[in-house]
Design an enzyme around this catalytic site. Structure first.
Site, PDB file in Angstrom:
ATOM      1  CD  GLU A  39      33.305  20.714 -26.559  1.00  0.00           C
ATOM      2  OE1 GLU A  39      32.418  20.557 -27.560  1.00  0.00           O
ATOM      3  OE2 GLU A  39      34.140  19.506 -26.448  1.00  0.00           O
ATOM      4  NE  ARG A  64      43.802  18.944 -20.888  1.00  0.00           N
ATOM      5  CZ  ARG A  64      43.810  18.427 -19.527  1.00  0.00           C
ATOM      6  NH1 ARG A  64      43.748  17.695 -18.899  1.00  0.00           N
ATOM      7  NH2 ARG A  64      43.646  19.735 -18.591  1.00  0.00           N
ATOM      8  CB  CYS A  69      23.019  17.441 -20.111  1.00  0.00           C
ATOM      9  SG  CYS A  69      21.796  16.614 -21.026  1.00  0.00           S
ATOM     10  CG  HIS A 107      18.957  18.632 -18.297  1.00  0.00           C
ATOM     11  ND1 HIS A 107      20.269  18.958 -19.027  1.00  0.00           N
ATOM     12  CD2 HIS A 107      18.937  18.627 -17.102  1.00  0.00           C
ATOM     13  CE1 HIS A 107      20.863  19.382 -17.594  1.00  0.00           C
ATOM     14  NE2 HIS A 107      20.341  19.093 -16.799  1.00  0.00           N
ATOM     15  CG  ASP A 122      22.245  19.542 -14.240  1.00  0.00           C
ATOM     16  OD1 ASP A 122      23.348  19.195 -14.935  1.00  0.00           O
ATOM     17  OD2 ASP A 122      21.218  20.100 -14.520  1.00  0.00           O
TER      18      ASP A 122
END
Length: 281
Positions: A39, A64, A69, A107, A122
């Protein structure tokens, strides 16, 4: 066991795994995907995304929340290393949308050495991310719980692809060069602040399911997939419903003093988009 690993296994609803094996890597990879969602809400709130160990532990484990990435693979790297895996981060260039020129390295992914082989892991590429590690071997189709992938090699460059119907779609390219924490900080800052960054213009979420399904959200459009097929699509009618969906379907914590968010804060985020629930996206 360290307090960090105890919190990590608790978050993953996973029994502690103390021996670094390929099977343990597979188990942890899928459990991480299913427990901690992808998210980008902090980019939109906006809040600065910190990559130090304490910040990732507080946000992803205790509050939580999910992340993207640099956060998800940063946490995964620490967990793997603490278990005893030989692991380090790599940086890739996202080419999923066929950019006209080669984009920057934005990334984060992982290279894991285990049982005398190298593997790519990943947990941070959103809806299309790996849910199992891939053996670092070119031109071999490899099955994961959520689809088929392969690695291609051009000189020192590796290209990760996924099978989309009858075709192979490139996701990102990378090499095995050593990266420093400062490289991740730079890529993270660019991803969060570049005006044209995809993360600045859409609310994006994904949580994978153990049965091969996944849940995705793009702004107000919620989709449930099973074995690669959309089996439910919902245009969330309003922000209160969206606020509940983020908690119930994606498991996001909202009450943490530092990392939680209110319905009013979410409403301010969604109001900034040129999108409406009835339009779907």
């Amino acid at each position: 066991m360290t307090s960090f690993l105890h919190a990590y296994f608790t978050r993953l609803h996973c029994q502690p795994l103390g021996v670094p094996t390929v099977e343990a890597l597979r188990t942890l990879h899928l459990a991480h995907n299913c427990a901690i969602p992808f998210e980008n809400l902090d980019v939109l709130l906006p809040r600065e995304i910190q990559l130090d160990e304490t910040a990732l532990e507080e946000k992803l484990l205790y509050a939580r929340r999910g992340g993207y990435c640099f956060e998800l693979n940063g946490l995964f790297e620490r967990a793997l290393r603490d278990i005893g895996f030989n692991v380090r981060s790599l940086l890739g260039r996202v080419i999923l949308s066929h950019p006209a020129s080669l984009p920057p390295r934005t990334h984060r992914l992982l290279l894991v050495d285990v049982e005398d082989e190298q593997w790519i892991a990943d947990v941070g590429f959103g809806g299309q991310t790996l849910t199992a590690p891939l053996r670092l071997q070119a031109e071999i189709a490899q099955q994961t719980p959520h689809g088929e992938y392969r690695l291609m090699q051009e000189g020192s460059t590796w290209i990760l692809q996924f099978r989309h119907h009858e075709h192979w779609q490139s996701m990102y390219c990378f090499d095995l060069g050593v990266q420093q924490q400062s490289d991740h900080v730079m890529g993270n800052f660019w991803s969060a602040h570049w005006p044209q960054s995809h993360f600045r213009h859409h609310l994006l979420m994904c949580r994978h399911l153990p049965d091969g399904g996944k849940l995705t959200l793009t702004n107000f459009h919620f989709t449930r997939y099973h074995q690669g097929h959309a089996v439910e699509q919902v245009n969330v009618p309003d922000v209160p419903s969206l606020y509940q969906l983020l908690q119930q379907q994606f498991g996001l914590g909202v009450n943490d003093v530092k990392h939680g968010f209110t319905e009013a804060e979410l409403a301010a985020v969604m109001a900034a988009f040129d999108t409406h629930p009835e339009a779907g996206k």
